[in-house]
Design a protein around this motif. Structure first.
Motif, PDB file in Angstrom:
ATOM      1  N   UNK A 133       2.389  24.395  87.888  1.00 19.56           N
ATOM      2  CA  UNK A 133       2.080  23.477  88.984  1.00 19.56           C
ATOM      3  C   UNK A 133       3.314  22.696  89.413  1.00 19.56           C
ATOM      4  N   UNK A 134       4.165  22.345  88.457  1.00 17.70           N
ATOM      5  CA  UNK A 134       5.417  21.669  88.802  1.00 17.70           C
ATOM      6  C   UNK A 134       6.281  22.564  89.687  1.00 17.70           C
ATOM      7  N   UNK A 135       6.271  23.854  89.379  1.00 17.41           N
ATOM      8  CA  UNK A 135       7.009  24.810  90.202  1.00 17.41           C
ATOM      9  C   UNK A 135       6.459  24.887  91.615  1.00 17.41           C
ATOM     10  N   UNK A 136       5.142  24.881  91.730  1.00 16.37           N
ATOM     11  CA  UNK A 136       4.502  24.900  93.047  1.00 16.37           C
ATOM     12  C   UNK A 136       4.886  23.645  93.836  1.00 16.37           C
ATOM     13  N   UNK A 137       4.857  22.492  93.157  1.00 18.68           N
ATOM     14  CA  UNK A 137       5.216  21.233  93.809  1.00 18.68           C
ATOM     15  C   UNK A 137       6.674  21.245  94.260  1.00 18.68           C
ATOM     16  N   UNK A 138       7.546  21.831  93.453  1.00 18.28           N
ATOM     17  CA  UNK A 138       8.964  21.880  93.793  1.00 18.28           C
ATOM     18  C   UNK A 138       9.191  22.738  95.043  1.00 18.28           C
TER      19      UNK A 138
END
Length: 333
Positions: A133-138
């Motif tokens: 999810x952090x990757x998606x947000x980035x």
């Protein structure tokens, strides 16, 4: 009234209160810009007028009796206040270089810094799903920022890059404040916020150019509004709503804030995001909800989340805007 109807009515009331608070949050940028004051002056007077009105509210409600502050809790509240106050200053500064829309969406990446700080400082488990999810947000952040290669090589708009940097710095400061303030337990959130506002007055006084305020005229109304409406009234509505709503509803309703902010930016200043930037917004929203609600990429919530539904805090518990829900957008805006 049956026992089933009463909780349902309470939840409905909480939803109305939180929606109203988020709508008010969405108009904050307009008040900041229309005041015409510098960011540090804006924050100083927000703290000043907010202290007066929120202090009166706490006095009338009797919150100063049995406040449950200890020297340690007071110190933690004050330390969190340092970061929350400068978070405001950097957020307001970012409006000038970018726009209310872009700054607000970039600022809404702050929940992910809370997750990263938790993993770094308290060894909170950073699972593969959270990392995803952090990757998606980035990816969403990159799209929303709209930064091109020429911007990074010095051929772009320097002011715009600075504005993005201020918004990101504001988000990091908010996350730090969240992590600190979460440790203040057993104290009314209104009192924690009041401590931070009082601290802000003294903290920002050296940075405040009072001489610039001589010819403000009717623009003082915008600054008074920031203290009364966007601090006292907004906080009271949010804290009341948090007592009545489950975490999932809070997470969803929190996104009323950026939606209204973008609408106001378009309606008042004619600013809008490009189609490419718009693609990043749902990615940030989905990532925030995914982490907060325990979504997995397989479409099922983790067992621990399924078994333990979140509960609203008891009336005497500490749930500041920052600590009630880690991965909401906004908090003490």
């Amino acid at each position: 009234m049956t026992t089933e109807t009463k909780p349902a009515n309470q939840e409905k009331k909480g939803a109305i209160e939180l929606t109203a608070a988020m709508v008010l949050s969405g108009t904050l940028g307009v008040f900041v810009i229309e005041s015409g004051a510098s960011p540090f002056n804006v924050v100083f007077f927000r703290c000043l007028f907010g202290t007066i009105t929120l202090g009166l509210y706490c006095l009338v409600r009797g919150f100063f009796k049995n406040h449950n502050f200890t020297p340690k809790k007071l110190g933690l509240a004050a330390l969190g206040g340092v970061f929350i106050v400068f978070n405001w200053a950097f957020l307001f500064e970012s409006y000038e270089g970018t726009s209310i829309s872009v700054a607000t969406v970039v600022y809404h990446t702050q929940p992910f810094y809370v997750v990263l700080l938790g993993a770094l400082l308290f060894r909170d488990k950073l699972t593969a799903t959270k990392f995803g999810w952090l990757g998606v947000a980035f990816i969403g952040l990159i799209l929303v920022a709209g930064v091109s290669a020429s911007d990074l090589t010095g051929g772009g708009d320097t002011a715009y890059l600075q504005g993005l940097g201020y918004a990101l710095l504001a988000a990091v400061f908010y996350a730090i404040s969240t992590v600190i303030t979460k440790r203040v337990t057993g104290v009314k959130p209104h009192l924690v916020a009041l401590v931070q506002l009082v601290l802000g007055i003294f903290l920002l006084l050296p940075f405040t150019a009072l001489s610039e305020m001589k010819n403000m005229g009717g623009d003082w109304g915008w600054l008074v509004g920031l203290g009364v409406i966007h601090t006292c009234v907004m906080y009271v509505l949010m804290y009341s709503a948090y007592q009545k709503l489950p975490t999932p509803k809070i997470a969803v309703l929190a996104f009323v804030y950026p939606a209204v902010a973008m609408l106001m930016d378009w309606a008042v200043y004619g600013h809008s995001v490009s189609w490419l930037q718009a693609l990043g917004i749902p990615l940030i929203v989905a990532a925030s909800l995914g982490i907060n609600l325990g979504w997995s990429f397989k479409g099922r919530r983790p067992a621990a989340v399924q078994q333990a539904a979140p509960k609203a805090p008891a009336a005497g518990s500490t749930t500041t805007t920052e600590s009630k829900i880690e991965v909401q957008s906004g908090g003490n805006r």
